[in-house]
Structure formats: structure tokens, C-alpha cells
Design a protein around this motif. Structure first.
Motif, PDB file in Angstrom:
ATOM      1  N   ARG A  90       0.866  -1.127  -0.068  1.00 39.24           N
ATOM      2  CA  ARG A  90      -0.134  -0.088  -0.001  1.00 39.24           C
ATOM      3  C   ARG A  90       0.695   1.320  -0.098  1.00 39.24           C
ATOM      4  N   ILE A  91       2.037   1.224   0.752  1.00 40.48           N
ATOM      5  CA  ILE A  91       3.190   2.388   0.499  1.00 40.48           C
ATOM      6  C   ILE A  91       3.366   2.355  -1.013  1.00 40.48           C
ATOM      7  N   ASN A  92       3.808   1.385  -1.784  1.00 42.31           N
ATOM      8  CA  ASN A  92       4.008   1.418  -3.072  1.00 42.31           C
ATOM      9  C   ASN A  92       2.858   2.158  -3.928  1.00 42.31           C
ATOM     10  N   LEU A  93       1.310   1.834  -3.681  1.00 39.01           N
ATOM     11  CA  LEU A  93       0.347   2.292  -4.458  1.00 39.01           C
ATOM     12  C   LEU A  93       0.259   3.617  -4.084  1.00 39.01           C
ATOM     13  N   GLU A  94       0.460   4.332  -2.811  1.00 39.07           N
ATOM     14  CA  GLU A  94       0.178   5.689  -2.140  1.00 39.07           C
ATOM     15  C   GLU A  94       1.141   6.281  -2.768  1.00 39.07           C
ATOM     16  N   ASN A  95       2.301   5.818  -3.404  1.00 38.92           N
ATOM     17  CA  ASN A  95       3.304   6.874  -3.815  1.00 38.92           C
ATOM     18  C   ASN A  95       3.403   6.650  -5.292  1.00 38.92           C
ATOM     19  N   GLY A  96       2.670   6.400  -6.145  1.00 38.04           N
ATOM     20  CA  GLY A  96       2.655   6.291  -7.559  1.00 38.04           C
ATOM     21  C   GLY A  96       3.390   4.950  -8.044  1.00 38.04           C
ATOM     22  N   ALA A  97       3.726   4.229  -7.274  1.00 36.12           N
ATOM     23  CA  ALA A  97       4.258   2.794  -7.704  1.00 36.12           C
ATOM     24  C   ALA A  97       3.339   1.796  -7.957  1.00 36.12           C
ATOM     25  N   ILE A  98       3.720   0.500  -8.394  1.00 38.07           N
ATOM     26  CA  ILE A  98       2.707  -0.547  -8.608  1.00 38.07           C
ATOM     27  C   ILE A  98       3.085  -1.684  -7.681  1.00 38.07           C
ATOM     28  N   LEU A  99       2.280  -2.600  -7.849  1.00 33.01           N
ATOM     29  CA  LEU A  99       2.270  -3.827  -6.909  1.00 33.01           C
ATOM     30  C   LEU A  99       3.333  -4.795  -7.101  1.00 33.01           C
ATOM     31  N   ASN A 100       4.140  -4.805  -8.387  1.00 33.09           N
ATOM     32  CA  ASN A 100       5.288  -5.374  -8.816  1.00 33.09           C
ATOM     33  C   ASN A 100       5.711  -5.317  -9.971  1.00 33.09           C
ATOM     34  N   GLU A 101       7.025  -5.385 -10.073  1.00 30.02           N
ATOM     35  CA  GLU A 101       7.937  -5.159 -11.331  1.00 30.02           C
ATOM     36  C   GLU A 101       8.436  -6.161 -12.136  1.00 30.02           C
ATOM     37  N   HIS A 102       8.592  -7.262 -11.613  1.00 33.54           N
ATOM     38  CA  HIS A 102       9.085  -8.430 -12.290  1.00 33.54           C
ATOM     39  C   HIS A 102       8.826  -9.973 -11.551  1.00 33.54           C
ATOM     40  N   HIS A 103       8.171 -10.073 -10.626  1.00 36.71           N
ATOM     41  CA  HIS A 103       8.340 -11.392  -9.949  1.00 36.71           C
ATOM     42  C   HIS A 103       6.806 -12.010 -10.087  1.00 36.71           C
ATOM     43  N   GLY A 104       5.708 -10.944 -10.678  1.00 40.61           N
ATOM     44  CA  GLY A 104       4.378 -11.360 -10.706  1.00 40.61           C
ATOM     45  C   GLY A 104       3.573 -11.105  -9.627  1.00 40.61           C
ATOM     46  N   ILE A 105       2.118 -11.526  -9.822  1.00 46.43           N
ATOM     47  CA  ILE A 105       1.301 -11.214  -9.073  1.00 46.43           C
ATOM     48  C   ILE A 105       0.779 -12.511  -8.199  1.00 46.43           C
ATOM     49  N   GLY A 106       0.538 -13.692  -9.010  1.00 50.99           N
ATOM     50  CA  GLY A 106       0.191 -14.825  -8.521  1.00 50.99           C
ATOM     51  C   GLY A 106      -1.000 -14.785  -7.495  1.00 50.99           C
ATOM     52  N   PHE A 107      -1.110 -15.492  -6.545  1.00 56.12           N
ATOM     53  CA  PHE A 107      -2.161 -15.406  -5.545  1.00 56.12           C
ATOM     54  C   PHE A 107      -1.353 -14.620  -4.249  1.00 56.12           C
ATOM     55  N   LYS A 108      -0.347 -14.105  -4.263  1.00 59.51           N
ATOM     56  CA  LYS A 108       0.295 -13.561  -3.080  1.00 59.51           C
ATOM     57  C   LYS A 108      -0.338 -12.200  -3.169  1.00 59.51           C
ATOM     58  N   LEU A 109      -0.481 -11.677  -4.333  1.00 61.75           N
ATOM     59  CA  LEU A 109      -0.840 -10.211  -4.370  1.00 61.75           C
ATOM     60  C   LEU A 109      -2.185  -9.924  -5.104  1.00 61.75           C
ATOM     61  N   GLY A 110      -2.675 -11.065  -5.633  1.00 60.20           N
ATOM     62  CA  GLY A 110      -3.933 -11.097  -6.238  1.00 60.20           C
ATOM     63  C   GLY A 110      -5.121 -10.378  -5.617  1.00 60.20           C
ATOM     64  N   TRP A 111      -5.156 -10.492  -4.290  1.00 56.51           N
ATOM     65  CA  TRP A 111      -6.203  -9.784  -3.558  1.00 56.51           C
ATOM     66  C   TRP A 111      -5.962  -8.344  -3.617  1.00 56.51           C
ATOM     67  N   LEU A 112      -4.764  -7.847  -4.048  1.00 60.47           N
ATOM     68  CA  LEU A 112      -4.864  -6.407  -3.858  1.00 60.47           C
ATOM     69  C   LEU A 112      -4.914  -5.725  -5.418  1.00 60.47           C
ATOM     70  N   MET A 113      -5.089  -6.637  -6.428  1.00 56.89           N
ATOM     71  CA  MET A 113      -5.203  -6.094  -7.682  1.00 56.89           C
ATOM     72  C   MET A 113      -6.258  -5.113  -7.809  1.00 56.89           C
ATOM     73  N   HIS A 114      -7.458  -5.138  -7.442  1.00 62.00           N
ATOM     74  CA  HIS A 114      -8.571  -4.206  -7.409  1.00 62.00           C
ATOM     75  C   HIS A 114      -8.391  -2.826  -6.737  1.00 62.00           C
ATOM     76  N   GLU A 115      -7.536  -2.833  -5.785  1.00 61.54           N
ATOM     77  CA  GLU A 115      -6.938  -1.573  -5.372  1.00 61.54           C
ATOM     78  C   GLU A 115      -6.045  -0.925  -6.252  1.00 61.54           C
ATOM     79  N   GLN A 116      -4.958  -1.534  -6.839  1.00 59.32           N
ATOM     80  CA  GLN A 116      -4.320  -1.066  -7.908  1.00 59.32           C
ATOM     81  C   GLN A 116      -5.043  -0.452  -9.017  1.00 59.32           C
ATOM     82  N   TYR A 117      -5.841  -1.274  -9.652  1.00 60.55           N
ATOM     83  CA  TYR A 117      -6.610  -0.967 -10.948  1.00 60.55           C
ATOM     84  C   TYR A 117      -7.977  -0.107 -10.784  1.00 60.55           C
TER      85      TYR A 117
END
Length: 479
Positions: free
Chosen positions: A422-449
Motif C-alpha cells: 500500500r505504500i507502493n500504491l500510495e506513492n505512484g508505484a505499482i504492486l510488482n515489477e518482475h516477480h508477478g502477482i500470483g495469489f500472493k498479491l492477487g487480492w490487491l489487484m482491484h486496489e491497484q486498478y
């Protein structure tokens, strides 16, 4: 759909008809091994003796046509399919959280063609990264990707998660190297994207499947841009008093439009965790520079880059330490020094523009080391993939003595990831650059998009209406 008894046996028989009896694996140990990837939570769960959700079968097709038959069968039975390469992912993208089958692509490991005139590789996606690179190097060529997982990852994995290699600053990520893909859709249809990614023929299908992590189809064949092995590689190690100086130097190198193959900036914690593991006695902030290509051009660019570093407070430590980094660059990612359970660790890496990156670093470091002080949490970071507009931060949190209870450890890990992301998202960054989303970060995808995620979901529903492709990943859920 859950199958058992003679229904399951009929499903198994059809799969065996498609790929051969010996390529449908039922051995429990193999099913357990291939039910998870390198995602920390799945390993912790396993080590705590908790039950894993195993696939019914491991299916190993040897060709696109066999893959198509398997997909038609699974679509008919509405059975989840988890495509898998080397299993090197760290986001749970290859975990079988809803059972089904694992579609192991490692039999599909052939180089189909090398166009040495256009420098284009055509290959099946199950080929091992190291095997492929050695083969190309013998011909004076390289796939300039070079991820830390090269010894175990596959060509398809590079593309499925939009991977970055150590030389991405000059040569681009996997998504920049791929020219076209062959994909088997969930219903078994085989499609090809256009033979060139650069066109004015409507929206590009290629980048729809790149980064889709097996949720839209199975990538079975790719055409990739190759590069000639460089005539020369030149290295430098630069020391900085502060991470701010290093970031400014890297930014100026990139906005000057120099073409370093590598800029890798380590903070003190990452120096301790990465550089010192190679036997180098360093403390503080360090930058590795590498320029390659024709010797005369590399020398000119290196001189310009070093001058920029010196103007920003850097101290030139010469070439030897930089070359040592290159020769030992994978050491920190392999046993016995790589992080592993029972150590709790996570990589909430991200990418953003130059005006935001230092704030992201400062806020995440403060979060981990202050909020989780009771756990003696540590935070480290290096900046390793640079663009004309910004850079990525490869950061990690560590807890040496996490909770003994599996559910408590699970919660702590997810909380640390959520707060960092959430610090990433609040500062103009994204959830991930090159490791992927999988199910580790999938639940945050709607917050990002935001509402844009519904568009991605609509695309998923059209291509995979029965939701059999890697369900539960990228935030798509299951229906």
C-alpha cells in the motif's frame, strides 16, 4: 467440478490418450512437489505439516497439439489447469490452490529455429534458461535476459510473469524481447499473435498474454529477439555516502540517455545480504556499473557515467570489484546463502518514476523497522532495473524468528506485504515489477486498478468462461 471414482478414472484415461500413459503422473510425492513454487507461505505451510491442495495429476505434453487435446478435455470436465515451467516463481503463481491438474511444460524444450540474419529465436516454452543460454552462446548469441533464476526457470516463465534479467536496463525485460507467441486457449484452440509486435493493425494481442501468468491460456511457442555476444564488457564499483547520491547518479545516467547494461545500487542492508556473501568486505552504499558492446563505445560511455557518479559524491573503486560482482552475481540467490524457511522473508518490490522512488524507499524502511520492531524485522533494498523515466526497488523484509503457529506466521507475512504494497500504491508505484502477482498479491489487484480491473475480468470471462485457467491467480478468483 470435482471428480472421483470412475469419473476421475475416465478423465485420467482421456488424458493418457492425449499425451501417453507415462506422461500422466499420479505419484503423490511428485504431485506434492509440483503443487507449490518458491512462494514463502506455501513452503512454510508445508514445513509446518499442514495439508497441501494437491493436483489430481501431473500432465506432461510434448507438443502444442497434445497441449490442445489436454485443454479440450479439461474444458469439457471443467477441471482447473495450472501451467508450470521450472517452478521458480515467488508469488504462488504455480500453486494448485484449487486442485485440478498441473500442466508441466518441461518436455516442450526444443529450439525450433534460429534466424541468424534477423537474430530471432523460435523455441518451445519449456526449455530451461541455462540450457538455452549455453546453446546460444556457442553461436555467439545471447538472450540478454539473465535472471537470477536462470538455472531453474524456463523461457515460458520469463514471459508469463514479465520477468527482468540483470541486463534489462539496456536490453529490456522479457516483454520487450518477445516478438510473438503461440497460445493454446482454454477450449483447445491454437492461436498465434502477429509475427511482429510493431504494427498498426489494431490492438496487439501479444501483450494480452505476456504477463497473464497462465490465466488466459498456455503459451507453447515463442519468437524472441536475440543479441550478439558483446565484444567487451566493462565494470566499475562506485561507493556513495548516501542512497540519495546513488539514486541521483543513476537518474542522471539514464536521463543522459547513456546505455548501461547494468546499474545496481545497494543500500547498506543489501550490501550486507548480497555483496558480502560473495566474500567482498564492504559496508555502505555501492553501485555496480557495466557497459558492453564495442570496446571504444563502452569506454566512452563508462567514462561519462563514472563522471556523473563523481559529480554526485561517488568514489570510484575501480574495475575489479565490479567484475567480481558479475562473476558471483547469482551467489546470493542459491544455497547455502539464499534466504529460506524458517527465516520469514518477502520481496514487496516495485517500480516508479524518479520523483517518487526515494520516498517509497524511506517509507517502507521506516514501516518495517519501526512497526515490526517487536519482531526485530530488517529491511534491505537495491535498485536494479533502470528506465529512462524511473527505476525499480528490489526490497526485502526479514524476520529471523517468526511465530511458531502456522496461521500466525501466515497473518504476519500477509500483513507486512499488505502494508508495504500500500505504500507502493500510495506513492505512484505499482504492486510488482518482475516477480508477478500470483495469489500472493492477487487480492490487491482491484486496489491497484480500480474500476479498470473489471475490464481485465471481462476479458478473462470471454477467453476462459469456465474459469479453468490457473484459477485464483491475478485476483481473478474462481466461478
Amino acid at each position: 467440478m470435482k471428480l472421483d471414482n470412475y469419473g476421475l478414472e475416465m478423465f485420467r484415461f482421456e488424458l493418457e490418450e492425449a499425451v501417453g500413459l507415462e506422461n500422466v503422473i499420479t505419484v503423490e510425492e511428485t504431485r506434492e512437489e509440483l503443487s507449490i513454487d518458491q512462494y514463502w507461505l506455501t513452503h512454510m505451510w508445508k514445513e509446518k505439516g499442514k495439508d497441501l491442495t494437491l493436483p489430481s495429476f501431473i500432465v506432461r505434453p510434448g507438443a502444442t497439439e497434445e497441449t490442445s487435446k489436454v485443454m479440450r478435455i479439461c474444458n469439457t470436465y471443467k477441471i482447473p489447469v495450472v501451467p508450470r515451467g521450472g517452478g521458480s516463481g515467488t508469488a504462488g503463481g504455480a500453486a494448485t490452490i484449487h486442485g485440478g491438474i498441473v500442466l508441466d511444460l518441461t518436455r516442450m524444450d526444443k529450439v525450433i529455429d534460429i534466424d541468424e540474419k534477423s537474430l530471432i529465436l523460435t523455441a518451445q516454452t519449456g526449455i530451461n534458461g541455462r540450457v538455452l543460454e549455453d546453446y546460444l552462446n556457442e553461436k555467439g548469441l545471447m538472450l540478454a535476459h539473465y535472471p537470477s533464476s536462470v538455472d531453474i526457470s524456463t523461457l515460458g516463465g520469463y514471459i508469463a510473469a514479465r520477468g527482468s534479467g540483470v541486463m534489462s536496463t539496456k536490453y529490456g525485460k522479457a516483454e520487450d524481447m518477445v516478438l510473438s507467441v503461440e497460445v493454446v486457449l482454454p477450449d483447445g484452440r491454437i492461436i498465434d499473435t502477429l509475427t511482429t509486435p510493431n504494427h498498426a493493425c489494431g490492438p496487439g494481442l501479444l501483450q494480452l498474454f505476456v504477463g497473464s501468468e497462465g490465466t488466459l491460456g498456455v503459451i507453447t511457442k515463442v519468437r524472441m529477439r536475440l543479441d550478439p555476444l558483446p565484444e567487451s564488457r566493462m565494470f566499475r564499483m562506485i561507493q556513495f555516502s548516501t542512497i540519495h547520491e546513488g539514486l541521483e547518479a543513476g537518474r542522471e545516467i539514464m536521463i543522459s540517455r547513456l546505455k548501461p547494461a547494468v546499474i545496481r545500487l545497494y543500500d547498506p542492508g543489501s550490501t550486507e545480504k548480497s555483496l558480502k556473501t560473495t566474500g567482498v568486505d564492504l559496508d555502505g552504499n555501492y553501485m555496480v556499473l557495466m557497459f558492453d558492446g564495442y570496446k571504444e563505445l563502452a569506454e566512452i560511455e563508462m567514462k561519462k557515467a563514472v563522471n556523473i557518479c563523481l559529480e554526485n559524491g561517488g568514489k570510484d573503486l575501480g574495475t575489479e570489484l565490479g567484475k567480481h560482482w558479475w562473476d558471483t552475481r547469482y551467489v546470493a540467490y542459491k544455497p547455502p546463502v539464499h534466504p529460506a524457511y524458517p527465516l520469514l522473508y518477502g520481496t514487496p518490490e516495485t517500480v516508479t518514476t524518479y520523483d517518487n522512488i526515494e520516498k517509497v524507499y524511506i517509507e517502507k524502511k521506516k514501516l518495517i523497522e519501526e512497526k515490526y520492531k517487536q519482531w526485530n524485522a530488517k529491511y534491505t533494498a537495491h535498485f536494479s532495473h533502470w528506465y529512462s523515466w524511473g527505476t525499480m526497488i528490489y526490497d526485502r523484509f526479514y524476520v529471523e524468528n517468526p511465530p511458531e503457529d502456522a496461521k500466525e506466521a501466515f497473518r504476519l507475512y500477509n500483513e507486512m506485504f499488505a502494508e508495504s504494497s500500500r505504500i507502493n500504491l500510495e506513492n505512484g508505484a505499482i504492486l510488482n515489477e518482475h516477480h508477478g502477482i500470483g495469489f500472493k498479491l492477487g487480492w490487491l489487484m482491484h486496489e491497484q486498478y480500480g474500476d479498470s480491473f473489471d475490464v481485465l475480468l471481462d476479458i478473462k470471462k470471454v477467453i476462459d468462461p469456465k474459469c479453468i485457467m490457473n484459477p485464483g491467480k491475478l485476483g481473478f478468483g474462481i466461478w
